[in-house]
Design a protein around this motif. Sequence first.
Motif, PDB file in Angstrom:
ATOM      1  N   SER A 104       0.833  -1.209   0.000  1.00  0.00           N
ATOM      2  CA  SER A 104       0.000   0.000   0.000  1.00  0.00           C
ATOM      3  C   SER A 104       0.864   1.253   0.000  1.00  0.00           C
ATOM      4  O   SER A 104       0.410   2.326  -0.388  1.00  0.00           O
ATOM      5  N   ASP A 204      -6.099   5.336   4.987  1.00  0.00           N
ATOM      6  CA  ASP A 204      -5.112   4.252   5.032  1.00  0.00           C
ATOM      7  C   ASP A 204      -5.518   3.273   6.139  1.00  0.00           C
ATOM      8  O   ASP A 204      -5.364   3.567   7.327  1.00  0.00           O
ATOM      9  N   TYR A 207      -4.251  -1.542   9.014  1.00  0.00           N
ATOM     10  CA  TYR A 207      -4.476  -2.420  10.175  1.00  0.00           C
ATOM     11  C   TYR A 207      -5.953  -2.741  10.371  1.00  0.00           C
ATOM     12  O   TYR A 207      -6.386  -3.074  11.474  1.00  0.00           O
ATOM     13  N   THR A 234      -3.807  -3.568   2.776  1.00  0.00           N
ATOM     14  CA  THR A 234      -2.565  -4.285   2.465  1.00  0.00           C
ATOM     15  C   THR A 234      -2.637  -5.740   2.909  1.00  0.00           C
ATOM     16  O   THR A 234      -3.394  -6.089   3.827  1.00  0.00           O
ATOM     17  N   SER A 236       0.173  -6.953   3.987  1.00  0.00           N
ATOM     18  CA  SER A 236       1.432  -7.020   4.752  1.00  0.00           C
ATOM     19  C   SER A 236       1.250  -7.288   6.241  1.00  0.00           C
ATOM     20  O   SER A 236       2.170  -7.794   6.881  1.00  0.00           O
ATOM     21  N   LYS A 237       0.129  -6.919   6.823  1.00  0.00           N
ATOM     22  CA  LYS A 237       0.023  -6.961   8.276  1.00  0.00           C
ATOM     23  C   LYS A 237      -0.799  -8.168   8.723  1.00  0.00           C
ATOM     24  O   LYS A 237      -0.245  -9.205   9.026  1.00  0.00           O
ATOM     25  N   ARG A 245       5.068  -7.686  -0.967  1.00  0.00           N
ATOM     26  CA  ARG A 245       4.769  -6.364  -1.524  1.00  0.00           C
ATOM     27  C   ARG A 245       3.492  -6.354  -2.349  1.00  0.00           C
ATOM     28  O   ARG A 245       3.537  -6.272  -3.598  1.00  0.00           O
TER      29      ARG A 245
HETATM   30  C1  LIG Z   1       2.568  -1.018   7.310  1.00  0.00           C
HETATM   31  C2  LIG Z   1       1.771   0.115   6.778  1.00  0.00           C
HETATM   32  C3  LIG Z   1       1.386   0.141   5.451  1.00  0.00           C
HETATM   33  C4  LIG Z   1       1.596  -1.047   4.589  1.00  0.00           C
HETATM   34  O1  LIG Z   1       2.672  -0.989   3.824  1.00  0.00           O
HETATM   35  P1  LIG Z   1       2.844  -2.053   2.657  1.00  0.00           P
HETATM   36  O2  LIG Z   1       3.528  -1.215   1.640  1.00  0.00           O
HETATM   37  O3  LIG Z   1       1.492  -2.498   2.208  1.00  0.00           O
HETATM   38  O4  LIG Z   1       3.673  -3.131   3.220  1.00  0.00           O
HETATM   39  C5  LIG Z   1       0.634   1.194   4.984  1.00  0.00           C
HETATM   40  N1  LIG Z   1       0.242   2.170   5.811  1.00  0.00           N
HETATM   41  C6  LIG Z   1       0.560   2.158   7.105  1.00  0.00           C
HETATM   42  C7  LIG Z   1       0.065   3.221   7.982  1.00  0.00           C
HETATM   43  C8  LIG Z   1       1.348   1.141   7.623  1.00  0.00           C
HETATM   44  O5  LIG Z   1       1.682   1.145   8.902  1.00  0.00           O
END
Ligand SMILES: *Cc1c(COP(=O)(O)O)cnc(C)c1O
Length: 374
Positions: A104, A204, A207, A234, A236-237, A245
């Motif tokens: 993201s 955004d 989470y 995302t 990622s979390k 990615r």
């Molecule tokens: C971790 C995070 C992201 C995610 O980043 P990626 O690029 O999807 O890994 C985006 N915004 C915030 C606020 C985050 O903490």
Amino acid sequence: MTAHSSSSPGAGPEPATGGSPRLRAALDGLPAYVPGRAGAATGRTFKLSSNENPYPPLPGVLETAVAAAGALNRYPDLASSALIAELSEYLSVPADHLAVGTGSVGVAQQLVQATAGPGDEVIYAWRSFEAYPIVVQISGARSVRVPLTADEEHDLPAMAEAITDRTRLIFLCSPNNPTGPALRRDALLAFLDRVPSDVLVVLDEAYREFIRDPEVPDGVEVYRDRPNVCVLRTFSKAYGLAGLRVGYAVAHPPVAAALRKTAVPFGVSQIAQDTAIASLRAREALLERVESLVAERSRVAEALRAQGWTVADSQANFVWLRLGEATADFAARCEARGVTVRPFAGEGVRVTVAEPEANDLVLAVAEEFLAERS
Ligand SMILES: *Cc1c(COP(=O)(O)O)cnc(C)c1O
């Protein structure tokens, strides 16, 4: 560089000697993204510095990634069609309201590129996600940072006041990284009503899956009747795919189309696309892990408060300790116990909630720290 010589037609400008290529002034003084430090190489260490999921990929998810690796000689699907179709069904949004990108963060950078340049302004709360100032500065636009409230939350009335006719984009980070609170429905909707319709609001929700406060709305419901709202999510979390990615935006067609235009071609690998689909299909098992992290978050926050700490209401997978001048000292003490946290010099420490054993180490450091100071 010297002027084109008329005595050598077609030879082009004389090559400059010595100097280095001319770079855009926008890059001068660019803050570096600080990755969470990895733990020391010796002994049992825990990395609580990047808000990663502490659990490795589920077996079926890992198999999908390994299978996709067998076709590494091929370019990925440029349009990420299968992943878009899966997300479209999962979120109940049309496919042309979706765009995927290299995390993201990658999508956030594309959104800034698509909306703002020199002379324009981008508003966000501060302190918030450290990628925002970087992507804004690279674009040549100006950052307008609105301080958080004393409760570590976005000051939405002040952010609305900060809007000018140069504002092109507003980032809202909910829950806010690194402090934890998420935006509640009434305050968010009142703010959105004050934003001009030609200013893009980027919500955004990195989470999202960790939110338990029923007053916090689902961004995908908020965006539906608001053409200037874009939601970032995302893998990622909660989904535990930080290393692959892949993230995405949910937005109305003009914004989603702008994201397709600004994407680096083939940026999202086939491994990332296939594994993201497998993760969506395995979400029941993955969200059980999220549930256990949420339980740990409550336990950690309550234990810290019982020790005497002030801890903001975190709706994410981390807690924030506003330590001020003691930030570096606290981080070093954690490090000495095998736990790497994320210090923000002079402000505070963000601690990712992870396995109970790691969380217990942090609680032990926090208790000793207060005991020594009282
Ligand atoms: C971790 C995070 C992201 C995610 O980043 P990626 O690029 O999807 O890994 C985006 N915004 C915030 C606020 C985050 O903490």
